[in-house]
Every structure is written in C-alpha cells, then in structure tokens.
Enzyme design. Structure first.
Site, PDB file in Angstrom:
ATOM      1  N   GLY A   4      -8.034  -0.001  -7.498  1.00  0.00           N
ATOM      2  CA  GLY A   4      -7.372   1.089  -6.798  1.00  0.00           C
ATOM      3  C   GLY A   4      -6.094   1.503  -7.501  1.00  0.00           C
ATOM      4  N   ARG A  21       0.858  -1.175   0.000  1.00  0.00           N
ATOM      5  CA  ARG A  21       0.000   0.000   0.000  1.00  0.00           C
ATOM      6  C   ARG A  21       0.902   1.236   0.000  1.00  0.00           C
ATOM      7  NH1 ARG A  21      -5.011   0.255   2.207  1.00  0.00           N
ATOM      8  NH2 ARG A  21      -4.415   2.230   3.134  1.00  0.00           N
ATOM      9  N   SER A  22       0.428   2.323  -0.569  1.00  0.00           N
ATOM     10  CA  SER A  22       1.173   3.567  -0.450  1.00  0.00           C
ATOM     11  C   SER A  22       0.194   4.707  -0.201  1.00  0.00           C
ATOM     12  CB  SER A  22       1.991   3.850  -1.716  1.00  0.00           C
ATOM     13  OG  SER A  22       2.549   5.142  -1.627  1.00  0.00           O
ATOM     14  N   ALA A  78     -21.298 -28.375  -5.382  1.00  0.00           N
ATOM     15  CA  ALA A  78     -21.962 -27.860  -4.177  1.00  0.00           C
ATOM     16  C   ALA A  78     -23.468 -27.871  -4.357  1.00  0.00           C
ATOM     17  CB  ALA A  78     -21.493 -26.435  -3.884  1.00  0.00           C
ATOM     18  N   ARG A 104      -4.765 -17.137  -2.518  1.00  0.00           N
ATOM     19  CA  ARG A 104      -3.955 -16.120  -3.199  1.00  0.00           C
ATOM     20  C   ARG A 104      -2.661 -16.673  -3.784  1.00  0.00           C
ATOM     21  NH1 ARG A 104      -5.598 -11.483  -3.491  1.00  0.00           N
ATOM     22  NH2 ARG A 104      -7.079 -10.614  -2.018  1.00  0.00           N
ATOM     23  N   SER A 110     -26.957 -37.326   2.026  1.00  0.00           N
ATOM     24  CA  SER A 110     -26.440 -37.506   3.371  1.00  0.00           C
ATOM     25  C   SER A 110     -25.428 -36.421   3.723  1.00  0.00           C
ATOM     26  CB  SER A 110     -25.814 -38.888   3.523  1.00  0.00           C
ATOM     27  OG  SER A 110     -24.717 -39.017   2.670  1.00  0.00           O
ATOM     28  N   ASP A 130     -10.100 -11.856  -7.879  1.00  0.00           N
ATOM     29  CA  ASP A 130     -11.558 -11.727  -7.759  1.00  0.00           C
ATOM     30  C   ASP A 130     -12.308 -11.714  -9.082  1.00  0.00           C
ATOM     31  OD1 ASP A 130     -11.344 -11.683  -5.025  1.00  0.00           O
ATOM     32  OD2 ASP A 130     -11.460  -9.517  -4.843  1.00  0.00           O
TER      33      ASP A 130
END
Lengths: 323, 323, 323, 323
Positions: free
Chosen positions: C104, C72-73, C187, C256, C215, C128
């Site tokens: 960003g 980050r900056s 799923a 990641r 089950s 993402d």
C-alpha cells in the site's frame, strides 16, 4: 541401496540435530534402513552405532549440540583404522554415509571412499561458514545471533560507562561471524582476517570517533594471532588511548551452543534430506549445499580447497554506518 | 522537601532504569521536583543534571544499563570536590538524594551528609548481591539468568564432545551468582569464596564423576585470585586429568547487560518508590531493601560492614544433585 | 540532490530501525541532508518531520518497532492531501523520499510521483515476506523466530499432556511465516493459503499420526478465513477426533515486535544504504531488494502486482519430516 | 522407608523437571529406591512407572514441561480407581509419594492417604502461584518472564502505532501473573480478580492517560469471566473510546512452556529435595514450600483452603508508576 548411516564430526553446531532428524526421516521415507553412528569416525571404527527409527529423532529439532556426539579420531587417519571402519560398515550392511561436519571430516570421507568405495555425501555443519559450495553452513546463523545478543548486552554497559569494548568472536580463518555480528551490533570497527586492519588504523578510528562525540565504541575482533587477539589489540590500544576506558571480552564457547534459529533448523532439514536423496541418486564424494536458495552438490575437492570470499560490500558498509 | 535528585553510581546493573523510572514518577506523584544527575558524583560536581518529567522515563523499564550513566569520581573523594558538589546542589535547590549503587557509593553519600547535611537514601544496585540489608540487589537475578543461559549453551557442546568446562562467573567477594548459576545449570561443582574448595578436591570430584559414568561436567568458578581464576584452575586440572578434554570460558561483561528480568524490574520499581517515600519521611543515611517481601531500611554503616552469608543449604545441595 | 527524507508506513516490522539508521547515515555519508518524517504519509501532510543527525539514530539498531512511527493516512489518498504533502516537501527542500513499508505504501508513492515528480525508492518492510523483488522482507526472519520460540514452548506442554495444538500465525495472503515456523518447529501439519488443505485432510493426518504412535501434534495455521482460522479448524477437528485433547492458540501481535535478528538488522542496513544510493543514481518508483545476495531494483508495478511463490520443496518437506 | 515414587499432576509448569531431578537424586542420595510414575494418578492405577537412576534425569533441568507427563484421571476419583492404585503401589513396594502439582492433586493425595495410609508430600507446581504455604510456586517466575517478554514486544508495536493494547494473561482466580507482568511491563492498568476494576474505571483511566499525552497504553487482564476477558473489555472500551486504536491479544499457552528461569530451577530443586527429606522424617499430607527463604511444611488442608493474598502495595504501585 538398502542401508545408510549418518554421523557428526568436528565441532558441534546448532542445527546438527535438525539435520540428523531429516536424514533419519528422509531415509525412512525412502524406505532405507538408517544407522546413527556415535562419536563420528571413532564410532565407525568401534561399531558404536544404533538403528534409528522415526521416534529416535522426536523432539530434537530445537536442541543445540548433536545427539550423535562428535569426537576426534586419530585412528581413522591410519590405514588400519579405516580398515576396521570398513569392516564395521560391511558388518552392518551400510552402503552409504552422510557426514555432517567441516573440512577435515570431508577429507577423511574422500580417502575412505578411494580405499573402500563407500559413497559419502557431506553436509556443511560448522558455525564458521567458511565452506565453499553453500551460502551458509549449519550453525552459522545461530552463532551470529548468539554473538549479537552478547554485543547488545555489552553495548548497555559500554554506553552506561562511556567505554570502548573489544569483543572477540569465533572464526579463526574467516570473518563471517565477525562481520555479521559487527553490522548487526552497530560496531564501530570490525577486524577480519580477510581485510587486515593495522592496529594503528584501529586506534586512529577510535580517536576520531571520540572526537566525533561518540562516547562509547564496540570493536569486533575475529579470533586469530595478534591482530585477531582482542586482548593483544586492547593492550596496544590502551598504550595510545590513555584517556579511554578500554575493556575486553571473549565470547568463547557460548557461540557453539543453544537452540538453533529458524534458519539453521530449516537449512539443516533441507540439507539432510538432500543428502539422502543424493546418495539414492548415486552421488558420492560431494558436499550438498544451498546456493541462491537451490540445492547444489560440490565435489569435496572444491568444497575443501576453494575459498568463499567475504562480501566486500559488507566490509565497506561498517565504515559508512559507524559515522 | 521540594526538590530531590537521583543518580546511579558504580557498575551498572539491569533494573537500574526501572528504579530511576520509579524514583522519578514516585517523586512527581508526591509533588516533588526531581533531577536526574548524569555520571554519578562526577555529574553532581559538574552540575550535569536535568529536570525529569514523567515522559523522561517512558519506555526505559525494559532497558539494561542506566540512562543516567555512571562514572568514577576521584574528585568526590576530596573535600574540595564535595564542596563543589554541595554548591551545585544548593544552586539547584536539591534537598535530598537517591543514590543507586553499591558499597562505595554509599560511603561517599555518608561522608557528604556529615559535611553538608544533605540526606541520602541508597538503593542496592549491583549484580553481585553482596549487600547486607536486602535479600536481593537490583541486577542480580538478570545476571544469574544470563549466566545460566550461557551455561545451557555450553552444556550442549560439553555433552556433544564429552568435555569438562570451567566457567568463570562474576562475584569477586561473593558466591551468589556462582551458586545460583551452578544449581540452575546442573553444574557438578561450584567454587565459591565462602566455601573454598581445594583444587585437589575439585580434581578428585571430576575423577570420581567420570568413574561414575558422567561423560561431561560443568564447574562454575566465582572470579578471584588463583582458586577463583578458571584458567588457573583448569591448568592445574589438566596436569592431573590428562585423559579429559578440559576447556575454559569466562563469561565476562555480558553478565552486566541485557533487558532486566521481571524480578529486577519489580525490585527496582519497589525500591525506587520506597527511597522517595523514605526521604519524604525524613530518613537519611540508610539503604532501602526488601527482606522477606517487606521494605526495610538499614543504616549505611550496617549495609557496608555487615556480611550477608550464603545459604549453606544451597552449597550442600550442589553435591547431592550432581550424583 | 541535496535533501531527502525517510518514513515508515504500514505495519511496523523489526529491523525498520536498522534501516532508518542506515538511510540516515548513508545520506550523511553521501553529503545529503536527511529528514525523518513522523507517522508516515500523515506526517508528510502535516509537516511533522525532523532533521536527522548521525547521533539521532544511535542505539536504535537493536530496537523493534519504528522510531519514526507509522500511521494510516486516508488524507494522502485524496488529491488535496497529496497537494498538502507536496507543499510540505517543497517547503523543506526535499527532493527524494525513502519509503519503508509494504504494498500500500508503494502504491501511494507511485501516484505521488506521477502528480508531483518526487522520486521515491521503496524498501520492503513487512513481516509477511509477500513482496516480489526481494528474497526476504525486513522483519520476516524475526517474526519467524518469535513464532518458533512460541511453538517450542507450546511443544513442551503438548508433549506433557499428549495434546494436539492448532497454532495460528500471521500471513493473511501468504504462507511464508507458517511454512518456516512449521518446518523449524517440527510441526506435523502446516496449513497455508498457497496449498489449501481440506479440513478433512488435516483430520485424517492427525488420526493416522496418532495411529502411528505420535502422542502429541502441532498444526500451524496461516491466518485467514475458515481454513485459515485456527479456532474454526479446531472446532471441526474436535467434532471428529473426540478422543484427542485439542487446544488452540493464536500468537497474535507478539510476532510484530522484539529485537530484530541479525538477518533483519543486516538486511535493513543493506537496503537502507542501497535506497539512498539508488536515489542519488537517479532511480525512482522502484523497490530495492536483495535477490541471491545481490542488490536489485524492481519497479513498484512489479513489486505490487507480481507474486512471489512459496518454495514447493518446503511444503513437500513438512510431510516427509513428520513421519 | 525403602522405596518412594514421584509423579506430576495437573497443568505442567516450567521447573517441574528440575524438581523431578531433585526428587530422584535426593532419594538416591538417601539410599532410597525411586520410581517415576507416568501421567500422574492415571499412571499409578495402570502401573505405568519406571525405576529411576541418577542418569535418568541427566540434562533435563533446563527443559520445560514434565518428562513424567501429566494427565487427568477421573478413575482416581472413584473408590475402585484408588484401590487399583494402591495395589500397584503395594506391588512395587512404594511406601511414600511425592506429588508435584496443584490444589486438585493434593486433594486426591489426601483422600488416598486416609484410605490406604500411603504418606504423600506435595510440591507446589503451577504457574498461577495461587497456593498458600509458599511464597512462590514452581513455574510462576518463568510464566511471568514469558508474559513480560511478550509485553515488551507488544509495546514496540503499540508505540509505533499509538495504540492501546489489552493483553490477557493466565491466572483465573489469582492476579499474580497479571500484577507482576503489569509492573514489569510498565502497563498503565492491571485488571486482577482481587481488586476488580469496573470497566468504566478502566475506560476513564485510558481517557485521562491520553489527555496526559500518553500516545500508547498497555492494559493487562487476568483471565476470567467478563472483566477478565480481554476481548470483552476491549469491545466495551471501543464503544466509548472511538478515537483510539484498540487491539487485543491473548498470550495463551506460551505461558506454560519454555526453559525455566534460574529461580524456578532452584525452587524446584530445593522443594524436590525437601519433599524427599520430609518423607524420610515421617511427614505426610503436607505441602512443602519456601517462605521467607526457609523450607516450611503446610497441611494439605491449609494449602488447599487458605488464601494467599496479593501484595496490596503492588496494586497501588501500578497507578503511581503509570502517571
């Protein structure tokens, strides 16, 4: 339409089970009876088929191979064989068929339709990705990732010993597996049938790479005659590059198996469902595919005869990235 | 002792980097200077070595291959080569050496000691597990798991097509990789040099397995001449078993690479540290190993000449488990 | 244009190294000087950058993370910080910038361009897959396959114990990882922000699944507040489904890392090269992406503000396939 | 002895299926009838068991979980429950039992023997490796390799962002998974119950590591109260190390599943066969294990009550290797 059936034909490919599961559950969702035919067209002729329930396909989405098995059937190529097949289908009340396989499987389905009027939707299941009418075939992404994993391992030993490795991958008539494995594996050279390198050119590239301080190199070779035979190419290279430590490895059948990648499971699932919905909508003699993320249907004629070209940008990129 | 060096020699094996890291940090922990020699004995002769710091070995524990590279050195087999090597070591102030490798590497170290008195501790680094004086060699467990992963994939396609697969694995003079891969992979037959099956016996087993309703079979073959050549055995089998669909695959060099397993990382770490502590304690001409979870030192003579037998229970178990 | 630079910014993603390699070699191929900036915009401000050669990016294509590091900056958000950044770029003669990152990162680049006129091409690097202007972002396919591998393992234990598992995956504002992991993992339910299920609906589905003889069940939850918090949802479910054995697992940061898949390596390679060629062609303030297998450039404005919708067919398919 | 049965009990562990396969085929090889009991002791009470054939266990050696399922049974803890269990066993003619599980499972078996005289051999199946009488338990090696694979991925992102990661692994009362994962993963610190670090000590180590130019760190935490809770430890660490970017991840249930490693398949196979042969030889109330590569039998009393200490050398080695 009350009852349909599904079979796998030709070489097995990871993701076929995800597709079978989707055909079965898609059929049940749409209130159809669904049979699973064992060993492809051979099973049709022999009436080797079982009624599938939702639970029949539990816990198979992650399995390589095909739970319905696959087999060659010379008998289905004969008129008499196809007649027996038709009688079995009539006996079981089967009014539509989903065939998961490749070129040869679709040819059989088309002849069968002409003779007996049973509509078939084909699903592209082959690791080679050489079918027109779909961006990707079921099994291709898994095969590439398996080959890539092998190349990563080979790179470890190539680097440790300053060696040149010729690695043969599958894809007799198509360089899809080779080009993706080559770019993904950081190969210096990729030899594909679509863009035949002369062996001399390959030797020259290796020599200039060595001059350019590369201590190890990977050459990916798509299987085939002479220039597609890694052993043959390596022998020729050794004659000229006597100061290099040259090795060969043929990845072989490991490229066919293994748990399918996410992409192959999702592709298999989407295509299986679309095949069932295609039959319900009255489609026949078509292969279902995904092009630009949309479901499309292509006639068997086109799927079999048209050529899906290799992206030329990828071939060019190999050279840029190996400088 | 103020300064030592480490090199890797012979075929690379996963876990060698974990071992190098342990030698380097173990040396620094014990206040020694430590050099990393590049390309084995060749690097000694050429003075190709670098002073290692703790950070030099950061983030390598999970990497296959060897960051120090390995190479053959014909020159080190000559008196004049070894003299050059000694001069380089003197020049760098190196008073002890850790050699990670196999049989041949230890032989060289022993001759060198007799001539110049530089103490060496050997660390068994070879995927073949054929060294006396340690239960396991560095790289063996990873090679077995890599082979096993390949067999799992092959089993998918063997089952889908009712095929017999002959799978050739590494281990020219020793059946360790073959027997573990065979048991772990649920192979029907394992052909190892320690227990030579006749090809006729193998053919008979396959025939009776088929009679016993097995639709597919895996035969693991430890590489070697004739009975250790999967292609040769398969050709012989095809002659007799004409109704079976028989295929061959040679796993080749993928068995050497890849991220090491937990066992190989821990083994490499333990042995590296023990090698350094052995040198500090005045040991020489010995290979360090782990037997029954304890660190032991074995003379190079014994490590090179004594035979570590294959566990007979494992050979017997293959037959029981494949019924 | 003589000299450009590359940096990675925001969360790391597998395939970033493949992209850095491609930027570096693409630049060299096109006769540009290329700097690698360490720790994103922070490194620009501090002048923490190194001249890259072809060898600088050897053997990184298979590595997760980013060799250029990311940070980050807060300072780059200030006028004074950006002025320092500009001075460093001027000092190094940098005339163009490739920024590999997400939303960003592109916002920062656009402001910087408006103030100092340094053209930037953005490359979508985030697991993402929530960026408009590209079908896939670098890292997404690897993250999905990692999550899928975890779900396969969890399914083993869910089946063995007849359990219901709530599995939380990444994707705060977007259900891409969840939906692909859910379909690929078989799923029963997938909870995504784009299609908010009520917790009551989920409980009802689980109850009817159990009635339908299932089950064990897997529910994939895309991270978020309340309905995106697997622990919270599980607690609510336990209150109502007291006869079920309900467990929770949050896959967390493993999503990641790891060696990138073939798709992410190829995507990273294509986009890196296209970014360099975009800069050469005079492009600026655009993100490069692949849409329908073709390279396209999208303004930062659109990439940041437009929404890439989740394929509704996939959401629907989950329900059909879990019957 | 004509008829025996096998069940799995307690938490599932990779390799249990390899063991079931070996029990079944070992029994058949020795001409015994063999039943597979579903859901552990619950299945005994309910008579939920099936006659197993050689083919019943085909193609399961590579599967995680247990095909026989596992479940808690409060009823088996009651006299009345065990009486029902005995009646079911008598009804099926079962004269001996193989129980694959952990401590609790063996306790139940022993009580049952005292009351009804049915001999049981226990097989250590638990990922925690906390059983006396065997060097390794089934599932441990796979769990460690799964955790290690996760740590490798986390290291990618830790390095890219200069972060400290606290990673919680399984092993409530034993640090085996933690110590092996820590050494294999190159962790800076490993927190195990056998060697409780104070949280202050951990904070001090992290601070001195940072001073020593380490930009990222991994701390492995064996699950437990307070000092075994990664979230708790991380909160404490954040209070003191405000300049570090500290993250937490709990690997959770992925450690239980997945295809077993070679070691777990071979261990499961050896122990399963030895359990059957133990019953045939008249053994009872004993757990079979492998110590120093030899089959040994330990009384349930000792297996349950004696403590297997963690190798102190390993604990010490973590500190040396993280300098």
């Amino acid at each position: 339409m009350k009852t349909i059936a599904v079979l796998t034909s030709g070489g097995d490919a990871p993701g076929m089970n995800a597709c079978i599961r989707s055909v079965v559950r898609g059929a049940i969702y749409h209130n159809l009876n669904i049979y699973g035919i064992i060993r492809g067209y051979k099973g049709v002729i022999e009436g080797d088929m079982i009624k599938m329930e939702s639970r029949s396909v539990s816990n198979i989405i992650q399995q390589g191979g095909t739970i319905l098995k696959s087999a060659r059937s010379d008998e289905f190529r004969t008129k008499i064989g196809r007649q027996k097949a038709y009688e079995q289908m009539k006996k079981h009340g089967i009014e539509g068929l989903v065939v998961i396989g490749g070129n040869g499987s679709f040819t059989g389905a088309e002849i069968f339709y002409k003779e007996y009027g049973i509509p078939t939707i084909g699903v592209p299941g082959t690791i080679d990705n050489d079918l027109y009418g779909t961006d990707y075939t079921i099994g291709f992404d898994t095969a590439v990732n398996t080959a890539l994993d092998a190349v990563d391992k080979i790179r470890d030993t190539a680097d440790s010993h300053d060696r040149v490795f010729f690695v043969e991958v599958m894809g007799r008539d198509s360089g899809y597996i080779a080009i993706q494995t080559g770019i993904g594996g950081g190969a210096e050279i990729v030899m594909v049938p679509e863009n035949p390198d002369s062996i001399e050119g390959v030797i020259e590239s290796l020599r200039s790479g060595r001059n350019n301080q590369k201590s190890s190199s990977i050459v990916i070779v798509a299987e085939g005659e002479e220039v597609g035979n890694a052993h043959y190419v390596a022998i020729k290279a050794k004659e000229k590059l006597t100061n290099m430590d040259i090795r060969v490895t043929n990845l072989g059948h490991i490229q066919r198996g293994g748990a399918p990648t996410a992409m192959d499971r999702i592709l298999g699932s989407r295509l299986g469902l679309a095949a069932v919905e295609g039959l319900i909508a009255g489609r026949k003699n078509e292969m279902v595919g995904i092009v630009d993320d949309k479901v499309v249907y292509t006639t068997f004629q086109d799927a079999i005869n048209k050529k899906k070209p290799l992206n030329k940008d990828l071939i060019k990129m190999v050279n840029i990235l190996s400088i």
